[in-house]
Design a protein around this motif. Structure first.
Motif, PDB file in Angstrom:
ATOM      1  N   LYS A   1      12.233 -10.678  -5.200  1.00 29.81           N
ATOM      2  CA  LYS A   1      11.872 -10.651  -6.715  1.00 29.81           C
ATOM      3  C   LYS A   1      11.022  -9.646  -7.056  1.00 29.81           C
ATOM      4  N   LEU A   2       9.813  -9.667  -6.314  1.00 32.93           N
ATOM      5  CA  LEU A   2       8.619  -8.862  -6.578  1.00 32.93           C
ATOM      6  C   LEU A   2       8.898  -7.533  -6.159  1.00 32.93           C
ATOM      7  N   GLN A   3       9.738  -7.004  -5.235  1.00 34.62           N
ATOM      8  CA  GLN A   3      10.153  -5.868  -4.797  1.00 34.62           C
ATOM      9  C   GLN A   3      10.862  -5.107  -5.834  1.00 34.62           C
ATOM     10  N   ARG A   4      12.084  -5.888  -6.412  1.00 33.73           N
ATOM     11  CA  ARG A   4      12.756  -5.486  -7.571  1.00 33.73           C
ATOM     12  C   ARG A   4      11.739  -5.081  -8.821  1.00 33.73           C
ATOM     13  N   TRP A   5      10.794  -6.119  -9.069  1.00 33.04           N
ATOM     14  CA  TRP A   5       9.803  -5.725 -10.005  1.00 33.04           C
ATOM     15  C   TRP A   5       8.893  -4.624 -10.029  1.00 33.04           C
ATOM     16  N   VAL A   6       8.422  -4.121  -8.789  1.00 30.19           N
ATOM     17  CA  VAL A   6       7.862  -3.105  -8.245  1.00 30.19           C
ATOM     18  C   VAL A   6       8.618  -1.955  -8.818  1.00 30.19           C
ATOM     19  N   HIS A   7       9.738  -1.941  -8.406  1.00 30.34           N
ATOM     20  CA  HIS A   7      10.748  -0.636  -8.765  1.00 30.34           C
ATOM     21  C   HIS A   7      10.907  -0.564 -10.251  1.00 30.34           C
ATOM     22  N   ALA A   8      11.194  -1.632 -10.914  1.00 33.26           N
ATOM     23  CA  ALA A   8      11.284  -1.318 -12.307  1.00 33.26           C
ATOM     24  C   ALA A   8      10.114  -1.048 -13.052  1.00 33.26           C
ATOM     25  N   VAL A   9       9.105  -1.385 -12.672  1.00 33.53           N
ATOM     26  CA  VAL A   9       7.729  -0.719 -13.052  1.00 33.53           C
ATOM     27  C   VAL A   9       7.690   0.825 -13.112  1.00 33.53           C
TER      28      VAL A   9
ATOM     29  N   TYR B   1       5.422  -3.117  -0.225  1.00 29.50           N
ATOM     30  CA  TYR B   1       6.067  -3.095  -1.580  1.00 29.50           C
ATOM     31  C   TYR B   1       5.863  -1.405  -2.084  1.00 29.50           C
ATOM     32  N   VAL B   2       5.263  -0.574  -1.491  1.00 28.89           N
ATOM     33  CA  VAL B   2       5.101   0.789  -1.889  1.00 28.89           C
ATOM     34  C   VAL B   2       6.193   1.579  -1.336  1.00 28.89           C
ATOM     35  N   PRO B   3       7.072   1.787  -2.420  1.00 28.88           N
ATOM     36  CA  PRO B   3       7.892   2.768  -1.843  1.00 28.88           C
ATOM     37  C   PRO B   3       7.871   4.028  -1.443  1.00 28.88           C
ATOM     38  N   PRO B   4       8.522   4.335  -0.414  1.00 29.54           N
ATOM     39  CA  PRO B   4       8.313   5.859   0.367  1.00 29.54           C
ATOM     40  C   PRO B   4       8.204   6.769  -0.373  1.00 29.54           C
ATOM     41  N   GLU B   5       9.108   6.932  -1.395  1.00 28.93           N
ATOM     42  CA  GLU B   5       9.164   7.951  -2.373  1.00 28.93           C
ATOM     43  C   GLU B   5       8.192   8.051  -3.398  1.00 28.93           C
ATOM     44  N   PHE B   6       7.543   7.288  -3.676  1.00 36.77           N
ATOM     45  CA  PHE B   6       6.413   7.397  -4.654  1.00 36.77           C
ATOM     46  C   PHE B   6       5.339   8.400  -4.296  1.00 36.77           C
ATOM     47  N   ARG B   7       5.148   9.198  -5.317  1.00 34.63           N
ATOM     48  CA  ARG B   7       4.371  10.401  -4.935  1.00 34.63           C
ATOM     49  C   ARG B   7       2.923  10.260  -5.787  1.00 34.63           C
ATOM     50  N   GLY B   8       2.790   9.454  -6.291  1.00 34.96           N
ATOM     51  CA  GLY B   8       1.375   9.267  -6.918  1.00 34.96           C
ATOM     52  C   GLY B   8       0.096   8.727  -5.641  1.00 34.96           C
TER      53      GLY B   8
ATOM     54  N   THR C   1       0.396   2.667   7.685  1.00 34.92           N
ATOM     55  CA  THR C   1       0.147   2.587   6.323  1.00 34.92           C
ATOM     56  C   THR C   1      -1.291   3.366   5.872  1.00 34.92           C
ATOM     57  N   ALA C   2      -1.966   3.351   6.676  1.00 31.02           N
ATOM     58  CA  ALA C   2      -3.262   4.312   6.340  1.00 31.02           C
ATOM     59  C   ALA C   2      -2.885   5.595   6.231  1.00 31.02           C
ATOM     60  N   ARG C   3      -2.028   6.086   7.066  1.00 32.95           N
ATOM     61  CA  ARG C   3      -1.632   7.524   7.043  1.00 32.95           C
ATOM     62  C   ARG C   3      -0.810   7.761   5.848  1.00 32.95           C
ATOM     63  N   ARG C   4      -0.020   6.818   5.377  1.00 34.71           N
ATOM     64  CA  ARG C   4       0.844   7.004   3.856  1.00 34.71           C
ATOM     65  C   ARG C   4      -0.048   6.980   2.806  1.00 34.71           C
ATOM     66  N   ALA C   5      -1.280   6.322   2.895  1.00 36.83           N
ATOM     67  CA  ALA C   5      -1.884   5.901   1.794  1.00 36.83           C
ATOM     68  C   ALA C   5      -2.878   7.345   1.527  1.00 36.83           C
ATOM     69  N   THR C   6      -3.185   7.491   0.186  1.00 35.81           N
ATOM     70  CA  THR C   6      -4.313   8.647  -0.149  1.00 35.81           C
ATOM     71  C   THR C   6      -5.416   8.212   0.579  1.00 35.81           C
ATOM     72  N   THR C   7      -5.985   7.090   0.152  1.00 38.44           N
ATOM     73  CA  THR C   7      -7.345   6.701   0.644  1.00 38.44           C
ATOM     74  C   THR C   7      -7.140   5.079   1.102  1.00 38.44           C
ATOM     75  N   SER C   8      -7.891   4.870   2.235  1.00 35.93           N
ATOM     76  CA  SER C   8      -7.762   3.447   2.690  1.00 35.93           C
ATOM     77  C   SER C   8      -9.342   2.734   2.722  1.00 35.93           C
ATOM     78  N   LEU C   9      -9.433   1.465   2.196  1.00 34.85           N
ATOM     79  CA  LEU C   9     -10.695   0.998   2.248  1.00 34.85           C
ATOM     80  C   LEU C   9     -11.012  -0.177   3.357  1.00 34.85           C
ATOM     81  N   PHE C  10     -12.100  -0.242   3.579  1.00 35.39           N
ATOM     82  CA  PHE C  10     -12.591  -1.639   4.191  1.00 35.39           C
ATOM     83  C   PHE C  10     -13.869  -1.900   3.680  1.00 35.39           C
ATOM     84  N   VAL C  11     -14.177  -3.304   3.869  1.00 35.85           N
ATOM     85  CA  VAL C  11     -15.337  -4.144   3.464  1.00 35.85           C
ATOM     86  C   VAL C  11     -16.538  -3.708   3.725  1.00 35.85           C
ATOM     87  N   SER C  12     -16.656  -2.874   5.031  1.00 35.78           N
ATOM     88  CA  SER C  12     -17.846  -2.521   5.574  1.00 35.78           C
ATOM     89  C   SER C  12     -17.765  -1.188   6.480  1.00 35.78           C
TER      90      SER C  12
END
Length: 404
Positions: free
Chosen positions: A93-101, A120-127, A170-181
């Protein structure tokens, strides 16, 4: 105007536990910068009851109850060769909502809170994709795999291996990855394969020092008594917290009570397991369960302790106690990422005998203990405010609007 999709593994309201405190502050800051759409999972009916709070801050939202039993998620993960952590937070359900948004709205950035939600991040998202891992979950499971029954160790070792692989992808897919320290960031980077390095940064937790102010609350009356009170706060179905309080009740409190027979140890936090409940009365231990507000318990403590043997990231419980100007007794693991100095902002020890020794020193010199607490509060006011911590968010999500 560009908009942001915010995904979280738990509803970010109310901000009453470590992960929710961080996700809540991040969400509220992002909502000041751009219109935001929120997708999150709910652990229980109390989480679902927070839907109105999510609706008030977002342009649209989807809250889905996470009700698949862990055993079923584990079987599903084993069948698919996936980490159990992913199967446990999977929702069609959440996956469908993400695609719809993403189809309907001008989403320029996705902010993902906690590694389980990267699925939940689609591979084709370019932002932009900002991935807040918070800490290195796979390393936590590696630590779990060192002790316990063989079957449990094997399951944890599998989880650690698969999750480590997923975290890197996931980190290689992301623009930036964050850690708390900085320590968590360095740990993650040390585990990466290959020469190419993704953009990985440290963005710490803050503390609301106006809320956690010893001048605005009265000590909990339950702590009043002849002997000193030592307090631990935390989610009490979390294995590292359970291990910590068992160690303190069984191995540290008997040593303290040799000098202070009336000393008490209060375990303050929701969802205590049967193992935690069984500590009631052991070495002066009291188990409160959930309380409406931890601040009175902190205010009434002669010492606040966090004797964690396994700790990932920055411990909110420690920042809260420091903001309340209490003398804090920590293991090195619990102090990681805070940046304070032993003997100036907190007291460090690890073995039970050493923990008891530092506690007894604080109890024997109340003036020095109070000075330690006052120094701790000054430190978090200067170094750990949320405004300072969240300043990089605007650039990370690419928001063009001015700060509200």
């Amino acid at each position: 105007m560009s908009e942001v999709l915010f995904l979280a593994h738990r509803v970010p309201f109310p901000p009453d536990r470590g992960d929710k405190i961080r996700s809540n502050h991040f969400l509220r800051r992002i909502a000041e910068l751009a219109p935001v759409h929120v997708g999150a999972l709910a652990d229980d009916a109390a989480d679902l009851a927070q839907e109105s709070a999510v609706a008030a801050i977002s342009q649209s939202h989807c809250i889905v109850r996470r009700n698949a039993p862990l055993q079923l998620a584990a079987l599903s993960a084993l069948g698919q060769g996936l980490p159990v952590s992913l199967a446990a937070f999977s929702s069609a359900k959440l996956q469908r909502w993400v695609h719809a948004v993403l189809e309907a709205r001008p989403i320029s950035a996705i902010f993902v809170f906690s590694g389980q939600m990267a699925q939940y991040v689609p591979p084709e998202f370019r932002g932009r994709v900002v991935m807040d891992f918070v800490d290195v979950d796979s390393a936590k499971f590696e630590a779990y795999a060192q002790t316990g029954a063989l079957a449990r160790r094997l399951l944890y070792a599998r989880e650690a291996r698969l999750l480590r692989r997923f975290e890197e992808a996931t980190a290689r897919r992301a623009t930036t990855s964050l850690f708390v320290s900085r320590e968590e960031r360095a740990l993650f980077e040390s585990r990466l394969s290959g020469a190419a390095r993704p953009d990985v940064r440290a963005l710490g937790n803050g503390i609301d020092t106006e809320l956690f102010d010893p001048g605005v609350v009265q000590p909990a009356p339950e702590l009043a008594g002849e002997g000193p009170a030592i307090v631990f706060t935390g989610q009490m179905d979390y294995p590292p917290n359970i291990t910590a309080v068992e160690l303190f009740a069984h191995q540290v409190m008997p040593l303290i009570r040799q000098a202070h027979p009336q000393a008490r140890f209060a375990i303050v936090g929701r969802a205590p397991t049967p193992a935690v409940r069984a500590l009631e009365g052991v070495g002066g231990t009291m188990v409160t369960g959930a309380v409406p507000d931890v601040r009175p318990w902190l205010a009434g403590a002669d010492i606040v302790t966090a004797p964690l043997l396994i700790a990932r990231g920055i411990q909110n419980k420690v920042l809260e106690a420091m903001a309340m100007a209490r003398p804090v007794l920590l293991t090195p693991a619990a102090a990681t990422g805070i940046g304070g100095v032993d003997g100036e902002h907190f007291a460090l020890a690890e073995a039970p005998l050493a923990l008891a020794g530092r506690a007894l020193a604080l109890l024997s010199d109340r003036a020095a203990a109070e000075a330690l607490g006052a120094s701790a509060r000054r430190f978090v006011i200067a170094e750990c405010g949320w405004d300072r911590m969240l300043a990089p968010l605007q650039a990370l999500i690419g928001a063009q609007t001015d700060v509200a």
